[in-house]
Design a protein around this motif. Structure first.
Motif, PDB file in Angstrom:
ATOM      1  N   PRO A 176     -12.389  -7.920   0.255  1.00  0.00           N
ATOM      2  CA  PRO A 176     -11.305  -6.865   0.495  1.00  0.00           C
ATOM      3  C   PRO A 176     -10.104  -6.605   0.703  1.00  0.00           C
ATOM      4  O   PRO A 176      -9.427  -6.117   0.601  1.00  0.00           O
ATOM      5  CB  PRO A 176     -12.698  -5.643   0.809  1.00  0.00           C
ATOM      6  CG  PRO A 176     -13.950  -6.745   0.660  1.00  0.00           C
ATOM      7  CD  PRO A 176     -13.130  -8.043   0.497  1.00  0.00           C
ATOM      8  N   GLU A 178      -8.476  -8.912   1.309  1.00  0.00           N
ATOM      9  CA  GLU A 178      -6.910 -10.085  -0.021  1.00  0.00           C
ATOM     10  C   GLU A 178      -6.251  -8.621  -0.838  1.00  0.00           C
ATOM     11  O   GLU A 178      -4.935  -9.489  -1.116  1.00  0.00           O
ATOM     12  CB  GLU A 178      -8.021 -10.563  -0.904  1.00  0.00           C
ATOM     13  CG  GLU A 178      -6.499 -11.676  -1.041  1.00  0.00           C
ATOM     14  CD  GLU A 178      -7.387 -12.897  -2.186  1.00  0.00           C
ATOM     15  OE1 GLU A 178      -6.498 -13.945  -3.371  1.00  0.00           O
ATOM     16  OE2 GLU A 178      -8.850 -12.736  -2.737  1.00  0.00           O
ATOM     17  N   ARG A 179      -6.312  -7.688  -0.757  1.00  0.00           N
ATOM     18  CA  ARG A 179      -6.158  -7.020  -1.577  1.00  0.00           C
ATOM     19  C   ARG A 179      -4.573  -6.042  -0.323  1.00  0.00           C
ATOM     20  O   ARG A 179      -3.713  -5.873  -0.728  1.00  0.00           O
ATOM     21  CB  ARG A 179      -6.425  -6.080  -1.802  1.00  0.00           C
ATOM     22  CG  ARG A 179      -7.262  -5.855  -2.599  1.00  0.00           C
ATOM     23  CD  ARG A 179      -7.773  -4.853  -3.835  1.00  0.00           C
ATOM     24  NE  ARG A 179      -8.855  -4.001  -3.174  1.00  0.00           N
ATOM     25  CZ  ARG A 179     -10.154  -3.967  -2.943  1.00  0.00           C
ATOM     26  NH1 ARG A 179     -10.914  -4.431  -3.120  1.00  0.00           N
ATOM     27  NH2 ARG A 179     -10.707  -3.378  -1.666  1.00  0.00           N
TER      28      ARG A 179
END
Length: 309
Positions: A176, A178-179
């Motif tokens: 998550p 990475e967003r």
């Protein structure tokens, strides 16, 4: 009197203490003290006096330092000559480079191939370990060039180039985090962390970043190299905060990285022994190492810059 005793004396003179000498030579402090006592007994001279808990060289010690330096230099020349004969005879030169373990198996094979194609008469030896290991290898002449953390801990070394970097948060692909464009300490409240050991400066800076945001980190694993951190992150065991300059050389396509905030700055240097003789071979490999560090393939997520020392 033997060479080990002279080596201990020389290291104490340069570092100013038996503790510093022990660090330089990779020995225990009691072993250094024992070698010094033996040398003083063999020479029948008092070389140091203890003043307010510190060792101070006597006039005799200062008078002998130049001779000790000459013997150290001669011994290193002898060792280097013997290594050259062992590795390739009279016509081959030897270049020894010390780098962190992370780079020894990733970047160095690429650089070695390019270097050896251009210099087929040179034998290249790669030493790997910690930044302190690199400093010790340089001071003992076991390495000609070394990648070190700045500021350096041991005197007697000089930098040929500086490299600036910052910390990044590395995570498994699809995580998550990475967003996000950047990862802050508050984003890691519930994350399992894989952090470098407590004795490292980077760990101190990371701990301070969490304290400033009043976040209690959840440490799942402690490791002792960036390559270890990358390997554990790739297995989905957590996320880590590491130096971007080295993280971008981890051979794991399963890892993504994002700049960590608050920003943690790092500076590395390519070092040699202070006042080392000019060497076109050293200049060539230094430039090659700088180029390889600042322009690697892959997804780094942070900027690294380099400038001459």
């Amino acid at each position: 009197m033997n060479f080990k005793q002279l080596e201990a004396f020389h290291a104490i003179m340069l570092s100013g203490s038996t503790t510093g000498a022990a660090e330089r030579l990779g020995l225990s402090q009691p072993a250094i003290s024992r070698l010094l006592a033996q040398l003083e007994e063999d020479l029948a001279l008092r070389l140091f006096v203890r003043e307010k808990g510190r060792l101070s060289p006597t006039a005799e010690a200062h008078a002998l330092l130049h001779d000790a330096q000459g013997l150290m230099d001669s011994a290193q020349c002898f060792r280097r000559h013997a290594e050259q004969l062992r590795l390739g005879g009279f016509k081959r030169r030897l270049l020894k480079v010390a780098v962190p373990s992370t780079l020894a198996t990733t970047l160095m094979p690429v650089l070695a191939r390019r270097f050896m194609q251009a210099h087929p008469d040179v034998v290249l030896e790669v030493l790997s370990g910690s930044y302190n290991d690199a400093e010790r290898a340089l001071l003992s002449r076991d390495a000609d060039i070394g990648l070190v953390r700045l500021p350096m801990e041991m005197p007697g070394l000089a930098t040929r180039a500086h490299l600036d970097s910052e910390a990044v948060c590395i995570m498994p692909r699809g995580h998550p985090l990475e967003r996000l464009n950047e990862v802050g300490a508050t984003d890691l409240i519930d994350a399992s962390l894989i952090l470098l050991g407590r004795q490292r400066q980077i760990r101190h800076d990371i701990d301070m970043a969490f304290r400033q945001r009043r976040v209690q980190p959840r440490v799942a694993l402690e490791v002792h190299s960036i390559s270890e951190a990358c390997a554990h992150v790739a297995q989905g065991l957590g996320v880590s905060i590491v130096n971007a300059l080295l993280a971008q050389h981890c051979p794991h396509g399963a890892i993504a990285s994002r700049p960590f905030r608050p920003r943690i700055a790092y500076q590395l240097g390519i070092a040699t022994v202070a006042q080392a003789a000019a060497s076109p071979l050293h200049d060539t490999f230094t430039q090659l190492l700088v180029e390889g560090l600042v322009s690697p393939p892959g997804d780094a997520g942070a900027v690294a810059t380099a400038q001459p020392a």
